[in-house]
Design a protein around this motif. Sequence first.
Motif, PDB file in Angstrom:
ATOM      1  N   TYR A  12       0.904  -1.107   0.270  1.00 41.27           N
ATOM      2  CA  TYR A  12       0.156   0.186  -0.003  1.00 41.27           C
ATOM      3  C   TYR A  12       0.830   1.284   0.101  1.00 41.27           C
ATOM      4  CZ  TYR A  12      -3.871  -2.821   1.778  1.00 41.27           C
ATOM      5  OH  TYR A  12      -4.753  -4.000   2.080  1.00 41.27           O
ATOM      6  N   GLY A  66      -3.152   2.011   5.173  1.00 42.01           N
ATOM      7  CA  GLY A  66      -2.395   0.861   4.743  1.00 42.01           C
ATOM      8  C   GLY A  66      -1.584   0.037   5.606  1.00 42.01           C
ATOM      9  N   GLY A  85       3.030  -1.382   4.184  1.00 39.42           N
ATOM     10  CA  GLY A  85       2.556  -0.043   3.770  1.00 39.42           C
ATOM     11  C   GLY A  85       3.591   0.609   3.687  1.00 39.42           C
TER      12      GLY A  85
END
Length: 579
Positions: free
Chosen positions: A301, A311, A331
């Motif tokens: 993400y 994320g 993320g």
Amino acid sequence: MKYITEGSNNITLDIDVADSKSIVGKLAACDNEIFTGWGDHGGLLDNIHIAETIDEIANKAIGFIFKDPETSLVVMSGCGTSGRLAFMAARSFNEKLRGAGITDCFRYIIAGKDKALFTSQEAYEDDPHHGIDALKEICAGKQNVLYIGITCGLSAPFVAGQLDYCMDNPNRFIPVLMGFNPIEMARDIPIRNWDKTFLDVARRLETLSKAGDGYILNPVVGPEPISGSSRMKSGTTTKILLETIFAQCFSKLILKQKCSSKSVLNCYETIRKATYKQSEKIGSIVAMSGEGLKHGGHIYYLGMGSLGIVGMIDASECPPTFGATLDDIRGFINNGFEAFGNEEGDITHMGRHFRISFRNFEQDISPNLSNKDTVIVLQTQDNQVPNLKTGNAKTILINYKDYTKPNNTQVSQPHDWPKASITLNMDLPWDECEELIGADLLSMCWMSLVEISSKWICNAISTGAHIMIGKIYQNIMIDVKVSNQKLYHRAISIIQKLVGSSETEAENALICSVFKCDDPSARLRDTTVEERIAIATPMDRVVPVALLKAALKCSIQDAEKLLDDNPVVRTAIENCLMK
Ligand code: F6P
């Protein structure tokens, strides 16, 4: 006692064999229960008691904290996802206060400190003294503290210790307990090195709350789509409740306007509907991400500011929930720790999984990206993710319209960004929200609504992708880590439920899996639960091995061989349970 937050949701009993679009449909229906209720319990929209408690807490915050923010604090605290959402809320609420020239006075506590924002540190959850010490430290020198302890299952000893400490010091602290079981379902098992259970503490607070010296905010939102996965509905409700309480405060303090909690809650419901209107496309993203994971790929993400954090929070819970590795889903955020805004600052020295900036992404990840990997970009018009090197990875753009943009033009694809495999343009109904809470408050809070929508989408992607690779059987996370008390007892319930064994048989199978023995000796049965958890924490496949052993009455070696021969845990379990 059957805890609702640990229960099985009827809507998702067959989610493990559903196609990607139906997976998203089932998640939507489960999330609907947050607002419309579950069983005899009213949802957020029609539970008057919840709306009243929200208003009372907000009023208390205004009178007790914001009359003198210099000497006061609002502390939000929790374990795992609850602590991460506390962090996210503190970060965003402080920004709003600073924007209005008010001293920022929100702080978060997470069990296991900032390391736990990225990687689960489950053991701290079981320690009330660790909780008390962390609370004392953060509140040093402050006179008035509104403490909000979040524990979805009303179970974490870490939070119990803090609540109890608040109640011992009523001159400084107003305690609030936030969770999603009725009080009588608070955990009533002994806590190590302590003389109370969670239920004792909850009952004490219940008495105190009758005099308005404490609050319990515990709407029942029904079982999670994946049993016990409190990052999902409970996490979402946590975020909604915190934001609704403080939207009231900000409205009064900054905008000098009254705001009704019901209207704010209605905004979230409007956003839920709009988000899941895109189920078909979200389903395609789930399918693409799951297909990549199936072939050894990863999900990354990328997001600016709070969308990067959404994320990261989603990724952080995949190892304990699905037995995923720390590399499977990650993320990244623009400017790394500078934008992240955690208490301990830059902690990249803790290891490669703490390298969270876009720059780190390009250094560590980009060179190895292949077409099995999926890069998911979360962005709004004003917060576009810059072009990053994504090689042959599949790129998915999730674009939100800003509320504050006059023409509401769509985010354009940044120049040179490799052609996205899927673009999901989220057209949130800002006009409806504006009607509900007015333009001024919406200008202040619209990003929270974008965040909740992205949370729903990220949760669907990571859950759906792990369903596709066989990490879920029916709606049960069979490869869950056994790394604290709650998860230890969850593991026993899973074995009992799937194999039909007694609690003692299930616990014995678990002990065998942890100690790798075929018949637990008296010495092993005498070990404490804490000792078993300490050994099980770094181990893989503890629950699947125990399940196979209990079902087939085979040796540990045979159970392990079965899993080696059939690494898709769901298929291995299904084959053996059907025998
Ligand atoms: O310990 C694992 C876990 O279930 C996490 O998945 C979750 O985020 C955390 O505990 C918090 O649980 P609770 O909010 O119920 O205390």
